[in-house]
Design a protein around this motif. Structure first.
Motif, PDB file in Angstrom:
ATOM      1  N   TRP A  17       0.835  -1.489   0.339  1.00 58.70           N
ATOM      2  CA  TRP A  17       0.100   0.062   0.368  1.00 58.70           C
ATOM      3  C   TRP A  17       0.856   1.467   0.235  1.00 58.70           C
ATOM      4  O   TRP A  17       0.569   1.988  -0.936  1.00 58.70           O
ATOM      5  CB  TRP A  17      -0.886  -0.085   1.321  1.00 58.70           C
ATOM      6  N   SER A  20       3.104   1.704  -3.522  1.00 57.40           N
ATOM      7  CA  SER A  20       1.680   1.960  -4.181  1.00 57.40           C
ATOM      8  C   SER A  20       1.570   3.522  -4.605  1.00 57.40           C
ATOM      9  O   SER A  20       1.391   4.446  -5.382  1.00 57.40           O
ATOM     10  CB  SER A  20       0.414   0.845  -4.086  1.00 57.40           C
ATOM     11  N   GLY A 153      -6.762  -6.143   0.725  1.00 56.47           N
ATOM     12  CA  GLY A 153      -6.652  -6.242  -0.355  1.00 56.47           C
ATOM     13  C   GLY A 153      -7.812  -5.647  -1.699  1.00 56.47           C
ATOM     14  O   GLY A 153      -6.965  -6.060  -2.528  1.00 56.47           O
ATOM     15  N   ASP A 154      -9.121  -4.906  -0.847  1.00 55.45           N
ATOM     16  CA  ASP A 154      -9.533  -4.835  -2.612  1.00 55.45           C
ATOM     17  C   ASP A 154      -9.226  -3.756  -2.770  1.00 55.45           C
ATOM     18  O   ASP A 154      -8.736  -2.959  -3.931  1.00 55.45           O
ATOM     19  CB  ASP A 154     -10.378  -4.670  -2.368  1.00 55.45           C
ATOM     20  N   ARG A 155      -8.506  -2.700  -1.517  1.00 53.72           N
ATOM     21  CA  ARG A 155      -8.127  -1.503  -2.468  1.00 53.72           C
ATOM     22  C   ARG A 155      -6.726  -1.623  -3.453  1.00 53.72           C
ATOM     23  O   ARG A 155      -6.585  -1.157  -3.859  1.00 53.72           O
ATOM     24  CB  ARG A 155      -7.737  -0.425  -1.224  1.00 53.72           C
ATOM     25  N   ARG A 157      -6.537  -4.062  -5.191  1.00 53.34           N
ATOM     26  CA  ARG A 157      -6.428  -4.511  -6.474  1.00 53.34           C
ATOM     27  C   ARG A 157      -6.941  -3.486  -7.096  1.00 53.34           C
ATOM     28  O   ARG A 157      -6.814  -3.226  -8.237  1.00 53.34           O
ATOM     29  CB  ARG A 157      -7.550  -5.082  -6.272  1.00 53.34           C
ATOM     30  N   ARG A 158      -7.747  -2.067  -6.930  1.00 55.33           N
ATOM     31  CA  ARG A 158      -7.931  -1.201  -7.759  1.00 55.33           C
ATOM     32  C   ARG A 158      -7.105  -0.230  -7.431  1.00 55.33           C
ATOM     33  O   ARG A 158      -7.076   0.527  -8.580  1.00 55.33           O
ATOM     34  CB  ARG A 158      -8.890  -0.472  -6.356  1.00 55.33           C
ATOM     35  N   ASP A 162      -0.915  -5.600  -8.180  1.00 61.22           N
ATOM     36  CA  ASP A 162      -0.505  -6.666  -8.693  1.00 61.22           C
ATOM     37  C   ASP A 162      -0.527  -7.688  -7.762  1.00 61.22           C
ATOM     38  O   ASP A 162       0.824  -8.881  -7.528  1.00 61.22           O
ATOM     39  CB  ASP A 162       1.032  -7.196  -9.373  1.00 61.22           C
ATOM     40  N   LEU A 163      -1.864  -8.605  -7.326  1.00 62.51           N
ATOM     41  CA  LEU A 163      -1.536  -9.465  -6.216  1.00 62.51           C
ATOM     42  C   LEU A 163      -2.176 -10.663  -7.351  1.00 62.51           C
ATOM     43  O   LEU A 163      -2.161 -11.408  -7.404  1.00 62.51           O
ATOM     44  CB  LEU A 163      -3.113  -9.331  -5.316  1.00 62.51           C
ATOM     45  N   ARG A 164      -0.979 -11.841  -6.582  1.00 61.97           N
ATOM     46  CA  ARG A 164      -1.192 -12.842  -6.602  1.00 61.97           C
ATOM     47  C   ARG A 164      -1.040 -14.435  -5.503  1.00 61.97           C
ATOM     48  O   ARG A 164       0.102 -14.960  -5.257  1.00 61.97           O
ATOM     49  CB  ARG A 164       0.729 -12.895  -7.777  1.00 61.97           C
TER      50      ARG A 164
END
Length: 378
Positions: A17, A20, A153-155, A157-158, A162-164
């Motif tokens: 976070w 980013s 996690g949702d934030r 992704r938005r 790149d969540l794997r």
């Protein structure tokens, strides 16, 4: 920069976070789903409080942690925190709560001192020992951990991180900043942040001598009906007195009452089965005999087993290995500092702040040495 984060717990997600937000390209690898039900960051509650024994650095750092959480709440668009206040009980001079009181004094923080009679009157679910004293602070409360990790996690992704999930890392090359996955794939970046929690020794065996994966369990209970309202209005209980590190989280925000104690932990393998052993719940509840009123009327649910890393001195680790950075050893008290750790690690990795100072900060030392800006939010 292009940065890989290994581990999707609160430290890894918070670091992703912060990176980013700084405009960096981030890929995060997690061996399980995100949120990871096996991770130490996924549970109904986590506690945040200023009481910290004689660890003045961490005590002072909690206000910076609150500021970091507030920044996260703004990004998420909602808060997952309930300010309940915090309570700790001292049963003898020099015990953990008594040391916390002295540390609060040294830090210039406010609290209320209660005797055994005041404790019994204010908190009818307690059976305080004769002659005990307690400290109560309006500051502190419950972080709703499961909700935080899911929303974070949702934030991410938005925001294009790149969540794997379900991509297990086999090993890491710190010199090349490269990770090799168990499925044979690999990825490379400018830097790798390793926030693998209890699985760190599997990736970096040298750390096995410095921090140990520990098995512990927490117990969710339903209090007797006559005490339910008092518990719903209760503060977090950080220390019940004694040497077993007993604590409780009240049933606020549609959660259940949780009680646990730190000395229940044992060294273990985080890949081991997570089922409680026979009679574990009853054993844990019995620990609160003489502490909780009408203990026989509490209804227990199966304990929740988790694993986390603990260092001998209970301090966090931030260490550089060539182009890799290790973030480890939450030692059972790391969740409250999650966003602050993420900001601090991101600043160190990207060269925004001095890495050695940041390592001392996360070890609870820098705030006792330096008098500069500790917010890490500039």
């Amino acid at each position: 920069m292009k940065i890989i984060v290994v581990g999707g717990g609160i430290a890894g997600l918070s670091t992703a976070w912060a990176l980013s937000r700084g405009g960096h390209e981030v890929a995060l690898f997690e061996q399980d789903p995100i949120p990871n039900p096996r991770g130490a960051s996924v549970d109904q509650h986590r506690l945040i409080r200023q009481f910290y024994g004689d660890q003045l650095g961490y005590c002072r750092l909690v206000e910076s942690a609150f500021a970091a959480w507030n920044r996260l709440w703004r990004d998420l668009g909602r808060s997952h925190y309930a300010e309940t206040g915090s309570l700790a009980i001292s049963t003898e001079a020099g015990d953990w709560t008594d040391r916390s009181r002295r540390t609060m004094d040294a830090a210039g923080l406010e609290y209320e001192l209660l005797d055994d009679a005041a404790l019994a009157a204010r908190y009818p679910f307690l059976t305080p020992p004769a002659g005990c004293r307690a400290i109560h602070s309006r500051r502190g409360g419950v972080l709703f951990a499961e909700r935080i990790v899911a929303d974070l996690g949702d934030r991410l992704r938005r925001d294009g991180v790149d969540l794997r999930p379900q991509r297990r890392v086999r090993d890491i090359d710190p010199v090349r900043a490269r990770v090799h996955l168990e499925d044979g794939a690999s990825a490379e970046a400018d830097a790798v942040v390793i926030a693998a929690g209890a699985w760190l020794p599997r990736l970096l065996p040298d750390f096995a001598a410095r921090a140990t994966p520990m098995r512990n369990a927490v117990l969710y209970v339903e209090p007797p009906a006559a005490l339910a309202d008092a518990w719903a209005r209760a503060p977090i209980l950080v220390d019940f007195g004694g040497s077993d590190d007993a604590y409780a989280a009240p049933p606020v925000g549609d959660t259940q009452l949780k009680i646990a104690y730190g000395v229940h932990r044992t060294a273990g393998d985080p890949d081991a089965p997570r089922e409680p052993y026979p009679g574990e719940g009853e054993e844990m509840l019995a620990r609160f005999a003489g502490r909780l009123r009408d203990l026989a009327d509490y209804r227990i649910h199966p304990p929740r087993v988790c694993y986390y890393m603990i260092a001998p001195d209970s301090r966090f680790i931030l260490e550089r290995l060539d182009r890799a950075w290790v973030v480890s050893a939450c030692s059972g008290h790391g969740f409250k500092f999650g966003p602050l750790v993420g900001i601090a690690v991101a600043d160190a990795v990207t060269g925004r702040r001095d890495a050695a100072w940041t390592a001392r900060l996360l070890a609870g030392d820098a705030v006792t040495e330096d008098t500069g800006d500790l917010s890490l939010l500039g």
